[in-house]
Design an enzyme around this catalytic site. Sequence first.
Site, PDB file in Angstrom:
ATOM      1  N   CYS A 266       0.804  -1.240   0.000  1.00 52.95           N
ATOM      2  CA  CYS A 266       0.000   0.000   0.000  1.00 52.95           C
ATOM      3  C   CYS A 266       0.829   1.278   0.000  1.00 52.95           C
ATOM      4  O   CYS A 266       0.533   2.224  -0.740  1.00 52.95           O
ATOM      5  CB  CYS A 266      -0.899   0.056   1.223  1.00 52.95           C
ATOM      6  SG  CYS A 266      -1.378  -1.532   1.888  1.00 52.95           S
TER       7      CYS A 266
ATOM      8  N   ARG B 165       5.715 -11.671   5.642  1.00 55.95           N
ATOM      9  CA  ARG B 165       5.071 -11.543   6.943  1.00 55.95           C
ATOM     10  C   ARG B 165       5.523 -12.687   7.836  1.00 55.95           C
ATOM     11  O   ARG B 165       5.680 -13.809   7.368  1.00 55.95           O
ATOM     12  CB  ARG B 165       3.548 -11.580   6.798  1.00 55.95           C
ATOM     13  CG  ARG B 165       3.030 -10.419   5.981  1.00 55.95           C
ATOM     14  CD  ARG B 165       1.531 -10.455   5.843  1.00 55.95           C
ATOM     15  NE  ARG B 165       1.105  -9.471   4.851  1.00 55.95           N
ATOM     16  CZ  ARG B 165      -0.125  -9.387   4.363  1.00 55.95           C
ATOM     17  NH1 ARG B 165      -1.054 -10.223   4.796  1.00 55.95           N
ATOM     18  NH2 ARG B 165      -0.432  -8.478   3.468  1.00 55.95           N
TER      19      ARG B 165
ATOM     20  N   GLN C  93       1.295 -10.998  -3.724  1.00 59.85           N
ATOM     21  CA  GLN C  93      -0.128 -10.664  -3.792  1.00 59.85           C
ATOM     22  C   GLN C  93      -0.430 -10.126  -5.172  1.00 59.85           C
ATOM     23  O   GLN C  93       0.366  -9.388  -5.742  1.00 59.85           O
ATOM     24  CB  GLN C  93      -0.450  -9.553  -2.794  1.00 59.85           C
ATOM     25  CG  GLN C  93      -0.391  -9.962  -1.348  1.00 59.85           C
ATOM     26  CD  GLN C  93      -0.786  -8.784  -0.482  1.00 59.85           C
ATOM     27  OE1 GLN C  93      -0.176  -7.716  -0.545  1.00 59.85           O
ATOM     28  NE2 GLN C  93      -1.812  -8.962   0.334  1.00 59.85           N
TER      29      GLN C  93
ATOM     30  N   ASP D 232      -2.038  -7.593  -6.108  1.00 61.68           N
ATOM     31  CA  ASP D 232      -2.537  -6.452  -5.341  1.00 61.68           C
ATOM     32  C   ASP D 232      -2.972  -5.311  -6.251  1.00 61.68           C
ATOM     33  O   ASP D 232      -2.520  -5.208  -7.396  1.00 61.68           O
ATOM     34  CB  ASP D 232      -1.402  -5.964  -4.429  1.00 61.68           C
ATOM     35  CG  ASP D 232      -1.908  -5.294  -3.179  1.00 61.68           C
ATOM     36  OD1 ASP D 232      -3.137  -5.181  -3.024  1.00 61.68           O
ATOM     37  OD2 ASP D 232      -1.068  -4.886  -2.363  1.00 61.68           O
TER      38      ASP D 232
ATOM     39  N   HIS E  69      -4.466  -0.955  -5.645  1.00 62.93           N
ATOM     40  CA  HIS E  69      -5.075   0.076  -4.820  1.00 62.93           C
ATOM     41  C   HIS E  69      -5.847   1.012  -5.718  1.00 62.93           C
ATOM     42  O   HIS E  69      -5.339   1.451  -6.741  1.00 62.93           O
ATOM     43  CB  HIS E  69      -4.006   0.817  -4.017  1.00 62.93           C
ATOM     44  CG  HIS E  69      -3.371  -0.073  -3.004  1.00 62.93           C
ATOM     45  ND1 HIS E  69      -2.212  -0.760  -3.261  1.00 62.93           N
ATOM     46  CD2 HIS E  69      -3.788  -0.448  -1.775  1.00 62.93           C
ATOM     47  CE1 HIS E  69      -1.927  -1.512  -2.206  1.00 62.93           C
ATOM     48  NE2 HIS E  69      -2.859  -1.345  -1.286  1.00 62.93           N
TER      49      HIS E  69
ATOM     50  N   LYS F 234     -13.494  -5.392   5.499  1.00 59.28           N
ATOM     51  CA  LYS F 234     -13.174  -6.034   4.220  1.00 59.28           C
ATOM     52  C   LYS F 234     -14.186  -7.101   3.851  1.00 59.28           C
ATOM     53  O   LYS F 234     -14.901  -7.624   4.698  1.00 59.28           O
ATOM     54  CB  LYS F 234     -11.773  -6.641   4.266  1.00 59.28           C
ATOM     55  CG  LYS F 234     -11.613  -7.737   5.298  1.00 59.28           C
ATOM     56  CD  LYS F 234     -10.261  -8.435   5.163  1.00 59.28           C
ATOM     57  CE  LYS F 234     -10.119  -9.497   6.245  1.00 59.28           C
ATOM     58  NZ  LYS F 234      -9.028 -10.408   6.064  1.00 59.28           N
TER      59      LYS F 234
ATOM     60  N   HIS G 147      -8.200  -1.395  -1.076  1.00 62.23           N
ATOM     61  CA  HIS G 147      -7.114  -2.373  -1.233  1.00 62.23           C
ATOM     62  C   HIS G 147      -7.788  -3.652  -1.696  1.00 62.23           C
ATOM     63  O   HIS G 147      -8.804  -4.042  -1.122  1.00 62.23           O
ATOM     64  CB  HIS G 147      -6.433  -2.694   0.089  1.00 62.23           C
ATOM     65  CG  HIS G 147      -6.001  -1.513   0.897  1.00 62.23           C
ATOM     66  ND1 HIS G 147      -4.692  -1.246   1.154  1.00 62.23           N
ATOM     67  CD2 HIS G 147      -6.708  -0.540   1.527  1.00 62.23           C
ATOM     68  CE1 HIS G 147      -4.597  -0.165   1.922  1.00 62.23           C
ATOM     69  NE2 HIS G 147      -5.812   0.282   2.164  1.00 62.23           N
TER      70      HIS G 147
HETATM   71 ZN   LIG Z   1      -3.033  -2.294   0.486  1.00 62.11          ZN
END
Ligand SMILES: [Zn+2]
Length: 571
Positions: free
Chosen positions: A265, A294, A312, A314, A316, A396, A442
């Site tokens: 992010c 992580r 990910q 991912d 945004h 979420k 996200h």
């Molecule tokens: Zn994010």
Amino acid sequence: METMRHSAAHVMAEAVQRLFPEARFGIGPAIEDGFYYDFELPRTLVPEDLPTIEAKMREIIVANSPFVREEMDKAQALQLFSAQPYKLELIAELPDETVSIYRQGSFVDLCRGPHVESTGDIKSFKLTSIAGAYWRGDEKRAMLQRIYGVAFDTEAELEDYLARLGEASKRDHRKLGKELDLFSIHDEAGPGLVHWHPKGAVVRQVIEDFWKEEHRKRGYDIVYTPHIAKVNLWKTSGHWDFYRESLYSPMDVEGQEYIIKPMNCLGHILIYKTQLRSYRSLPLRWAELGTVYRYERSGVLHGLARVRGFTQDDAHIFCRPDQLESEVTEVVQLARFMLDTFGFHDYELLLSTRPDKYAGTIQVWEEATESLKKILERLEIDYTIDPGEGVFYGPKIDIKLRDALGRLWQGPTIQVDFNLPERFDVSYVGDDGAQHRVVMVHRTVLGSMERFMACLVEHYAGAFPVWLCPVQVVIIPIADRHLDYAHQLAGKVGECNIRVQVDDRPERMNLKIREAQLGKIPYMLVVGDKELDTCAVSLRLRTGEDLGSVPVAEFVNRAKSIIEARTADEL
Ligand SMILES: [Zn+2]
Ligand SMILES: [Zn+2]
């Protein structure tokens, strides 16, 4: 059912106590499909112990002794369990002055209950496995031995379950990942860190290319951001305070502390902030196949499904509040499209609400949660609330997909965030000329490449749909004199963007066919004198079907259309 399973755990504990009078007891809860109990025993259990324990359990069940509840004060309980250090620890931590215990036969346990009336109420059960388990999941505490069992109302349900369990272990992605040469994890490199082999990497690349194409079509741009960043950035974001247990320790770079990123992010926020953005330029949709790290305890790591480093898919979305609803709606639709394309047509939606540790105000949380509810209701999608499972910066939507065996996998996730824009002062100039805060979404539409791959492998038992297969065609020449034709043919097939190999090893044809089937290669083209003369191939499928002689052009066209359609059809 849960009560019966928990009672079965007590009966198993009694059986173990009869076999090992010096046993010390941890905890024994009911779990999905069954139960477990943790023991400290004078010796290590072996699989052959399970039938012996089962037989003792059957004796206890036949005796049909009642489960009897008693209440006593803590001091009495401490006395009663004086030889059981783990129970003493649990009793000491109980908040109430009165504790309850349950007795059946010769066994007594600290327990809240409830239980079935008597041991005879326990129906069809089986002990399934033995595992090591740290007391209270803490690797600094004693390692206990855990016995897992399953229990059902009827023998038929139990058999059905055991059949599914057998099928699941055949499909285990850790086993198939090795057999199909897809990936490996090495002690030398560290647990939870995945190495993608060429074949696994092909599947991943096909998924990534498809993913990028679908995102470009929907107005996303691709970005790249670094893997490490100064720790202060993560302090501003709140990760340092709210997400500390998942972060790796900082590293020193020229006297500055950096951490490896747990999320993508912040890089995207920094890119956003390089310009003054106008309301007309929103929404901005930035996607990144971003690798993050992580911390997970080594005990919970599991193949590709639970790892320490993962990529990910991912993105945004930076948007105005009035765009939020349509943006989230499109993400939900994209997620469903992606899952459908990969052959997952059955999923469950969860709406996760504010966790105990959260950033921002309750009012903002409620607004965000309400807007997600509204969107799901408008889309007429059924969902369940998962209380307290949101991320620290916002609620979420989690989409869990169901695989061929009916098991649920964590897939796409969509998070609405009013907090990071506040913390980083992420805004746009409105039509009124004033600064306004953006809303961030996200989202992932697959989850992570690693977990999605695990799910694909298990869903298809390694036989991926043709478009995803690392090798789609293997050409098998019958004799050396067919080698030239085989290589020519490979050239022709390869030109049509079909992944093809020639098996030119000096092995017997039948062995090559068997190995190609084990390797889940969809199409085997056997070529000999007849095929050479007629410009044909003898076509076999990985399903074992032998389709006989097929003209080359016809095979290529059919294979191409299957691949381009991204269907799960064989041919
Ligand atoms: Zn994010
Ligand atoms: Zn109990």
